[in-house]
Design a protein around this motif. Structure first.
Motif, PDB file in Angstrom:
ATOM      1  N   THR A   1      25.069  37.722  44.657  1.00  0.00           N
ATOM      2  CA  THR A   1      25.472  36.343  44.937  1.00  0.00           C
ATOM      3  C   THR A   1      26.691  36.323  45.848  1.00  0.00           C
ATOM      4  O   THR A   1      26.746  35.552  46.817  1.00  0.00           O
ATOM      5  N   GLU A   2      27.666  37.170  45.564  1.00  0.00           N
ATOM      6  CA  GLU A   2      28.851  37.268  46.418  1.00  0.00           C
ATOM      7  C   GLU A   2      28.480  37.679  47.840  1.00  0.00           C
ATOM      8  O   GLU A   2      29.098  37.229  48.814  1.00  0.00           O
TER       9      GLU A   2
ATOM     10  N   ASP B   1      25.979  39.298  40.138  1.00  0.00           N
ATOM     11  CA  ASP B   1      27.216  38.747  40.685  1.00  0.00           C
ATOM     12  C   ASP B   1      27.473  39.278  42.095  1.00  0.00           C
ATOM     13  O   ASP B   1      27.881  38.531  42.993  1.00  0.00           O
ATOM     14  N   ILE B   2      27.232  40.575  42.290  1.00  0.00           N
ATOM     15  CA  ILE B   2      27.464  41.190  43.599  1.00  0.00           C
ATOM     16  C   ILE B   2      26.520  40.609  44.655  1.00  0.00           C
ATOM     17  O   ILE B   2      26.941  40.292  45.779  1.00  0.00           O
TER      18      ILE B   2
ATOM     19  N   ILE C   1      30.172  45.679  48.916  1.00  0.00           N
ATOM     20  CA  ILE C   1      30.812  45.161  47.700  1.00  0.00           C
ATOM     21  C   ILE C   1      30.624  46.141  46.544  1.00  0.00           C
ATOM     22  O   ILE C   1      31.531  46.343  45.724  1.00  0.00           O
TER      23      ILE C   1
ATOM     24  N   ARG D   1      26.224  43.705  53.159  1.00  0.00           N
ATOM     25  CA  ARG D   1      27.413  43.221  52.445  1.00  0.00           C
ATOM     26  C   ARG D   1      27.351  43.620  50.971  1.00  0.00           C
ATOM     27  O   ARG D   1      28.357  43.983  50.369  1.00  0.00           O
TER      28      ARG D   1
ATOM     29  N   ARG E   1      33.534  47.703  44.286  1.00  0.00           N
ATOM     30  CA  ARG E   1      33.531  47.524  42.833  1.00  0.00           C
ATOM     31  C   ARG E   1      32.989  48.764  42.112  1.00  0.00           C
ATOM     32  O   ARG E   1      32.452  48.676  41.018  1.00  0.00           O
TER      33      ARG E   1
END
Length: 499
Positions: free
Chosen positions: A207-208, A204-205, A92, A88, A96
């Motif tokens: 965690t997402e 951030d990625i 992502i 994942r 991004r």
């Protein structure tokens, strides 16, 4: 450094622009509230500020990572479950891509085209590759004469300190972090002081993507202070470092005091051997790309060219015509191939090396001076001929767009010259002879050798150094080996046990 008048570049995402530490699943300021400027090397102007972490912040990050590891929230997941999260993350990253590429280009001075097709693509590929490998971290049953069932387990090490340099922030962090996470470890990442932005976006990625709290932590700030404290921290289980040979030796010594394992990809000064039987048109393109890629700030670049004597002057003439035509300028221009040095310090280092080479009798074929452009840190791609083999520009890592050219007469001499520095990260051979390709590549002291190419890398193929270029390997199954330990289990069996 004062940040009172800093204007954040509005093109950056909020994560990069806010520049806070990421510890235990939350964004926070440094313990003392300190901040440092992040400069755009193409203009010399501040584009953001980030938190200037303290040793207290390192302590908090290591504690969070240790707690997360011992909880088993990540370390005890099956490889298949970890694989899903990492896959994942890769997806992502691709979604991004524009955000990551822009941050890398503004932060490093990297041409935006390369930031897209090399940096982001390579990093996303690495997460995708280790996602598959996470499902294959199996032990094995061992046949023995013992009255026992013997088998091995591959287990994560614990908390990994990932310390990365300024030249490829995204790629060189992903090569460590992705493998460490795939094996079930937790991570504290200390990115380079000058180029921290994509590290924050990756927090951030991840965690997402579903990484549990505390598994990945980022502390930005001064390298010497924070790096030393992190490497020497009792809560660290392994150190993964990329940087200069000098700093790598220091890191290894600190880690050695606590008997912590270290993988280190260090300096390079690769030789590219051009034989007279090579396809010259193709070889010249390879030679140029090998020394100008990433403005020469590539530890596996090719800053030393060895040319068979019959074509020596011809090659110099071609380089004199071709090198000045390589597009140099604004990194955000899609046509740009060469951007600025990543910092004023790097620019000054390159200029100093070139002046020393000039004083030592080096013939400047092209370049040899900085380029005044938008107050940025630009240096013209430079070719220097006729230096003796013991010249500093030949023996030392310049880390800029500078190529030294030396002639050779025999294959044996070429191999000797190629192996004559303290480094052994990469080498190249340009020839039309397949037997020579095998023979010479086997004789070169380097962790990776390219034949009729340069810089071809893939997450399945390991790379790393010998001699003063470090030890250990990144990429490939070999990288995951270094983030696990093998435990042997022997279960005794006798008749009573089986009754």
């Amino acid at each position: 450094m004062t940040t009172e008048n800093t204007v954040t570049d509005t093109r950056l995402s909020s994560i990069a622009a806010n520049g806070r530490l990421y510890i235990n699943g939350s964004w926070q300021e440094a313990a003392d509230g300190g901040r440092i400027d992040v400069l755009n090397p193409a203009t010399g102007q501040a584009i953001a500020t980030v938190a200037s972490g303290t040793t207290a912040d390192i302590d908090a990050a290591v504690s969070a990572a240790r707690t997360a590891f011992e909880s088993g929230a990540w370390s005890l997941l099956s490889g298949r479950e970890r694989s899903r999260v990492l896959a994942r993350a890769s997806a992502i990253m691709r979604e991004r891509e524009d955000e990551l590429a822009l941050a890398e280009s503004l932060d490093v001075g990297k041409p935006i085209t390369f930031a897209h097709v090399v940096d982001v693509a390579t990093a996303a590929d690495q997460y995708e590759y280790v996602a598959a490998m996470a499902q294959q971290l199996d032990g094995s049953v061992r046949e023995t004469p013992l009255a026992a069932h013997a088998f091995t387990r591959r287990e994560p090490l614990g908390v990994v300190a990932a310390i990365t340099p300024f030249n490829f922030p995204l790629i060189l962090s992903s090569s460590k972090i992705a493998a460490a996470l795939a094996a079930g470890n937790t991570v504290v990442h200390k990115p380079a002081t000058d180029t921290p932005l994509t590290a924050l976006i990756m927090a951030d990625i991840l965690t997402e993507a579903g990484l549990p709290r505390g598994v990945f932590n980022v502390v930005t700030g001064p390298g010497g202070l924070l790096g030393d404290h992190l490497v020497g921290h009792p809560g660290i289980s392994k150190v993964a470092f990329t940087g200069s040979t000098e700093v790598g030796a220091h890191v290894a010594a600190l880690a050695g005091q606590k008997l912590r394992p270290v993988t280190a990809e260090l300096g390079g000064n690769a030789a590219n051997i051009l034989f007279a039987d090579a396809n010259l048109d193709k070889a010249i393109g390879t030679v140029i790309s090998a020394f100008v890629f990433n403005s020469g700030q590539f530890c596996m670049g090719g800053p030393r060219l060895l040319v068979e004597r019959p074509i020596y002057e011809t090659v110099l003439e071609i380089l004199a015509q071709a090198v000045p035509g390589v597009p140099l300028g604004d990194p955000l221009d899609p046509q740009t191939v060469i951007g600025p040095m990543a910092s004023r310090k790097q620019l000054d280092k390159v200029a100093s090396h070139v002046e020393a080479a000039r004083s030592a009798g080096g013939r400047i074929i092209t370049g040899g001076e900085p380029l005044e452009l938008n107050r940025g840190y630009f240096y013209k791609p430079t070719v220097i001929a006729d230096l003796p083999n013991d010249a500093a520009a030949v023996q030392e890592e310049i880390f800029g767009p500078v190529l030294t050219v030396q002639p050779f007469d025999t294959e044996a001499e070429a191999i000797h010259l190629a192996n004559s520095t303290e480094y052994g990260l990469a080498s190249g051979v340009q020839t039309s002879s397949i037997s020579r390709a095998h023979r010479v590549s086997a004789a070169l002291d380097a962790g990776i050798v390219w034949v009729n190419a340069w810089g071809m890398l893939d997450p399945a193929v390991p790379f790393g150094g010998v001699k003063s270029s470090g030890w250990g390997r990144e990429y490939g199954p070999e990288s995951l080996d270094s983030y696990t330990r093998t435990k042997s289990v022997i279960i005794a069996i006798d008749a009573e046990d089986q009754a």
